[in-house]
Design a protein around this motif. Structure first.
Motif, short mmCIF file in Angstrom:
data_model
loop_
_atom_site.label_atom_id
_atom_site.label_comp_id
_atom_site.label_asym_id
_atom_site.label_seq_id
_atom_site.Cartn_x
_atom_site.Cartn_y
_atom_site.Cartn_z
N ALA A 121 9.23 1.15 10.01
CA ALA A 121 10.34 2.11 10.08
C ALA A 121 10.68 2.46 11.53
CB ALA A 121 9.98 3.37 9.30
N LYS A 125 3.78 0.38 7.36
CA LYS A 125 4.78 1.45 7.21
C LYS A 125 5.49 1.72 8.54
CE LYS A 125 3.19 5.12 5.15
NZ LYS A 125 2.14 6.06 4.66
N ILE A 182 0.20 -0.33 -2.54
CA ILE A 182 -0.92 0.60 -2.61
C ILE A 182 -1.76 0.31 -3.86
CG2 ILE A 182 -1.52 3.02 -2.97
CD1 ILE A 182 0.95 3.67 -1.21
N ALA A 211 14.49 6.16 0.83
CA ALA A 211 13.15 6.59 0.43
C ALA A 211 12.72 5.84 -0.82
CB ALA A 211 13.13 8.09 0.19
N ILE A 251 15.40 2.22 6.81
CA ILE A 251 15.81 3.57 7.21
C ILE A 251 16.99 3.51 8.18
CG2 ILE A 251 14.17 3.83 9.15
CD1 ILE A 251 15.09 6.56 6.59
N PHE A 290 6.21 -0.01 -1.40
CA PHE A 290 4.84 0.31 -1.04
C PHE A 290 3.97 0.75 -2.20
CE2 PHE A 290 6.44 0.27 3.29
CZ PHE A 290 5.41 -0.41 3.91
N ILE A 291 4.57 1.30 -3.27
CA ILE A 291 3.70 1.72 -4.37
C ILE A 291 2.97 0.52 -4.99
CG2 ILE A 291 3.76 2.63 -6.74
CD1 ILE A 291 5.40 4.93 -5.71
N ILE A 343 -1.81 -1.07 5.41
CA ILE A 343 -0.69 -0.35 4.79
C ILE A 343 -0.08 0.63 5.78
CG2 ILE A 343 -0.10 1.35 3.02
CD1 ILE A 343 -2.15 -0.03 1.19
N ASN A 370 -6.38 -0.07 3.95
CA ASN A 370 -5.74 1.20 4.29
C ASN A 370 -5.00 1.10 5.62
OD1 ASN A 370 -6.44 2.63 2.04
ND2 ASN A 370 -8.42 3.24 2.88
N ARG A 371 -5.66 0.50 6.60
CA ARG A 371 -5.06 0.41 7.92
C ARG A 371 -3.84 -0.49 7.89
NH1 ARG A 371 -5.17 4.02 11.71
NH2 ARG A 371 -7.41 4.30 11.49
N PHE A 410 -6.90 -2.80 15.51
CA PHE A 410 -7.65 -2.09 14.47
C PHE A 410 -8.49 -3.06 13.64
CE2 PHE A 410 -4.70 1.44 15.25
CZ PHE A 410 -5.56 2.51 15.14
N ARG A 451 -5.69 -0.74 -4.07
CA ARG A 451 -6.74 -0.12 -4.89
C ARG A 451 -7.47 -1.18 -5.71
NH1 ARG A 451 -3.46 4.96 -6.52
NH2 ARG A 451 -3.89 6.28 -4.74
N TYR A 504 11.52 2.40 -0.07
CA TYR A 504 10.14 2.37 0.43
C TYR A 504 9.14 2.51 -0.71
CZ TYR A 504 11.27 2.37 5.37
OH TYR A 504 11.69 2.00 6.60
N LEU A 505 9.45 3.43 -1.65
CA LEU A 505 8.54 3.59 -2.78
C LEU A 505 8.43 2.29 -3.56
CD1 LEU A 505 9.48 7.15 -4.11
CD2 LEU A 505 7.70 6.48 -2.52
#
Lengths: 221, 261, 224
Positions: free
Chosen positions: C167, C164, C209, C198, C178, C205-206, C160, C157-158, C108, C213, C201-202
């Motif tokens: 998992a 992910k 992300i 979960a 997981i 990754f938050i 991230i 974006n790609r 990519f 930005r 992960y937040l």
């Protein structure tokens, strides 16, 4: 070299596995047929909600989008499939896949469609309203078609991702193509059935992948 | 909605000849703390062509956009054909299609052909069947001399042609009033003529028109009345000979001599 | 409500499970970091080689790139994990996941960087060559920096999205988040570890992300 061919490109084994893999392909296509339209419709709703004047709606949509950006799709699927029974809801693997993918796809399509809608100049909205079109008519006939067209490469690209995502359904024992291929692998002790599945995925998605490249290169010029 | 078609000029004027088609009283508009319109009174009679001139930022375009509520006025009243435009319960969409609007940037729908642009509101607002909508649409395109471009997309048309399609899009709905918001400002000079000709034809057919424009020669030739705005108020109005020939106000004189140069 | 709390937010289970989830988080971070470094570097290198090499390189590269963009990563993971031992190559599951995700990200990234290079090429390229810069200097000092600016948003974006995919390791037994969580669920018969997973992960990754930005807005200048 011979060993490699025997283990990965064994035509006899591929031929034997073909009916099973094709059976799985049917399920894969069925899942696509359900989750792609649902995702697109959900995406339009998410895009609309994210531009709504109702604050609660905007906040909850932002929350959904950020959650889905942060959580791996497999985790969402496992949460739905293994979590819901603890709430007393027994659901089939297919239902779990449809729910989890709807959440994920609506969020991703939604972000793309929102960007598309925002790329349509305000004058289009005003011109449409000035001829007496209602807000919903102006959106449906004037804004949305242009918005979708403006983000076509991203929509196609995301749809490729959605199709690839369906392979995750094998993890919750839904017998789609990867599940079938892996079953054939474990029966034959040979990786060729998975290569077969990979080739089918490639044949299925290669035109779309090429299209995305061309659209993106055209846009970059 | 059906009574609207009787609105063409002359149709309503018989009972009360001086009865204005459009009547604005004390119109105010603010963006935040900035007051753009500071109390505008203006009446337009059926069949009249009124020209709005003034320096940029004087509120002309805002005024136009308040008439069909693309902008919401902050105060005052607007009566159109005996209806209170600013009333809460008014059917704004029915009203808008009776006030055609032509924009500076054309705003044609790029994903539809010229005919598609013209017929969309005919089909969706007036609920005409496709065949009838297309017949009316072709007639409207004929009217601006572009019937042969019906199947072309906006991207394939010149600016002048695009603006004439936009005029056809508005006029196909048989509006009682046409609002022009700087219709020729975005055009190359050699394309202005065809758009002005379309407007002339429309005037000859008796359409009531309100035009914001810098085409002073056109104003002199075609306008019944010229309204000079500056700083959110109407400074002076009168027949073109008066405004251009012997303006009474210093500001009008300055503006007219500036643009005449 | 009590039953809900008991099955999803069981305090006792949280206390006993968090070390396992934490170790999963560490494994996830390790793989993710490795994948980001190798994937992006490989993708960048491929795009630059493609710039200098002729068509003989472009065609095989396109096949590689398209293959890794079109085939689901889970298919590749299973293929490598179950296929290689049969031909005598034993790779630990951790390495399989690293390898597959790196190749996917490289594919990519090459495509995105290449699109940027193409976009900058015209005009800029000739201008640079006309001042006497060599082809390689032109690429390094003029074209690549601008291309990377164009590429930053899609690349983030790609990256991230592919990170992910760590998992997926759970399927082949990589003890990441997981995997730890589902193991704990099957031992306890309680959904609390799922929510903890979960949450992990937040947690991970938050911020990523948010960082994405930030990078995007810093590099967003001059994009039409």
């Amino acid at each position: 070299m011979d060993v490699l061919l025997q283990q990965f490109f064994n035509l006899d084994i591929m031929a034997k596995a073909l009916p099973l893999v094709l059976q799985g392909l049917k399920t894969t296509l069925l899942i696509c047929l359900i989750v792609i339209p649902m995702g697109l419709i959900g995406g339009v709703l998410v895009a609309l909600a994210s531009r709504s004047t109702v604050r609660a709606l905007r906040v909850s949509v932002t929350l959904l989008v950020d959650l889905m950006r942060a959580l791996p799709p497999l985790v969402v699927l496992i949460l739905v499939y293994s979590g819901l029974p603890f709430l007393g809801l027994r659901i089939s693997p297919l239902t779990a896949v449809v729910i989890a993918f709807f959440l994920n796809n609506a969020a991703y399509y939604g972000e793309i469609i929102r960007a598309g809608i925002e790329s349509v100049p305000a004058g289009q909205w005003e011109a449409a309203r000035s001829t007496g079109l209602r807000a919903d008519q102006a959106f449906t006939w004037v804004i949305l078609p242009q918005g979708l067209r403006n983000v076509l490469p991203d929509l196609v690209s995301n749809t490729v991702e959605v199709v690839k995502l369906t392979s995750l359904a094998s993890v919750v024992s839904l017998q789609e193509m990867l599940y079938s291929a892996d079953m054939a692998r474990s029966l034959t002790f040979n990786a060729s059935p998975i290569v077969l599945a990979a080739l089918i995925y490639f044949a299925l998605l290669w035109p779309a992948v090429r299209l995305v490249s061309r659209l993106e290169h055209a846009a970059a010029r | 909605m059906s009574e609207a078609s009787e609105l063409s000029a002359g149709g309503t004027g018989t009972m009360r000849p001086p009865h204005p088609l459009l009547d604005i009283r004390g119109l105010h508009k603010s963006f935040g703390t900035i007051e753009v319109l500071k109390g505008i009174d203006l009446a337009v009679s059926p069949g009249e062509l009124v020209f709005l001139i003034g320096p940029s930022g004087s509120g002309k375009s805002t005024l136009l956009r308040c008439y069909n509520r693309l902008e919401e006025a902050s105060g005052g009243s607007i009566w159109f054909d005996g209806q209170e435009v600013l009333a809460d319960r008014i059917d704004i969409n029915a009203l808008r299609r009776r006030m055609g609007m032509v924009f500076q940037s054309f705003n044609l729908y790029p994903h539809m052909t010229a005919l598609g642009n013209v017929t969309l509101a005919l089909r969706k607002v007036l609920k005409k069947p496709r065949a009838e909508a297309e017949r009316i649409g072709m007639a409207a395109l004929e009217g601006v001399g572009l019937a042969h471009k019906a199947a072309s997309y906006p991207g394939e048309l010149s600016g002048g042609q695009q603006q004439r399609v936009a005029i056809a899009r508005a006029s196909a709905l048989e509006p009682g009033l046409m609002l022009f918001d700087e219709p020729t400002s975005a055009l190359d000079p050699e394309l202005v003529g065809s758009v002005l000709q379309a407007m002339r034809d429309m005037r000859a057919a008796g359409m009531t028109m309100l035009v914001v424009s810098h085409e002073m020669r056109f104003a002199r030739e075609a306008a019944d009345r010229v309204v000079f705005m500056d700083g959110g108020v109407i400074v002076e109005q009168g027949p073109p000979e008066q405004i251009f020939g012997s303006p009474r106000h210093e500001r009008t004189r300055a503006f007219v001599s500036e643009v005449a140069r | 409500m009590d039953r809900f709390l008991d099955s999803f937010l069981n305090a006792k289970l949280i206390a006993t499970t968090w070390p396992a989830i934490l170790s999963g988080l560490v494994v996830t971070i390790e793989i993710a970091a490795l994948v980001v470094v190798t994937g992006l570097l490989l993708g960048l290198a491929l795009a630059m080689v493609r710039w200098r090499a002729g068509r003989w390189f472009a065609w095989p590269l396109m096949l590689f790139v398209d293959l890794f963009r079109a085939v689901p990563p889970l298919v590749l993971v299973l293929l490598i994990f179950f296929g290689l031992p049969n031909v005598g190559i034993e790779l630990p599951s951790f390495a399989v996941l690293w390898l597959v995700l790196s190749l996917v990200l490289a594919a990519f990234a090459e495509e995105i960087v290449w699109a940027g290079l193409i976009a900058v090429k015209r005009g800029q390229h000739e201008a640079a060559r006309s001042t006497g810069l060599t082809e390689t200097q032109t690429l390094l000092y003029v074209v690549l920096p601008q291309a990377l600016r164009l590429a930053v948003a899609p690349l983030t974006n790609r990256t991230i999205a592919i990170t992910k995919n760590t998992a997926l390791g759970t399927v082949i037994g990589v003890p990441e988040i997981i995997n730890q969580a589902t193991t704990a669920v099957s031992f306890s018969g309680n959904a609390t570890p799922l929510l903890m997973g979960a949450f992990a992960y937040l947690l991970l990754f938050i911020p990523i992300i948010g960082l994405g930005r930030l990078i995007e807005s810093r590099f967003a200048w001059r994009r039409q």
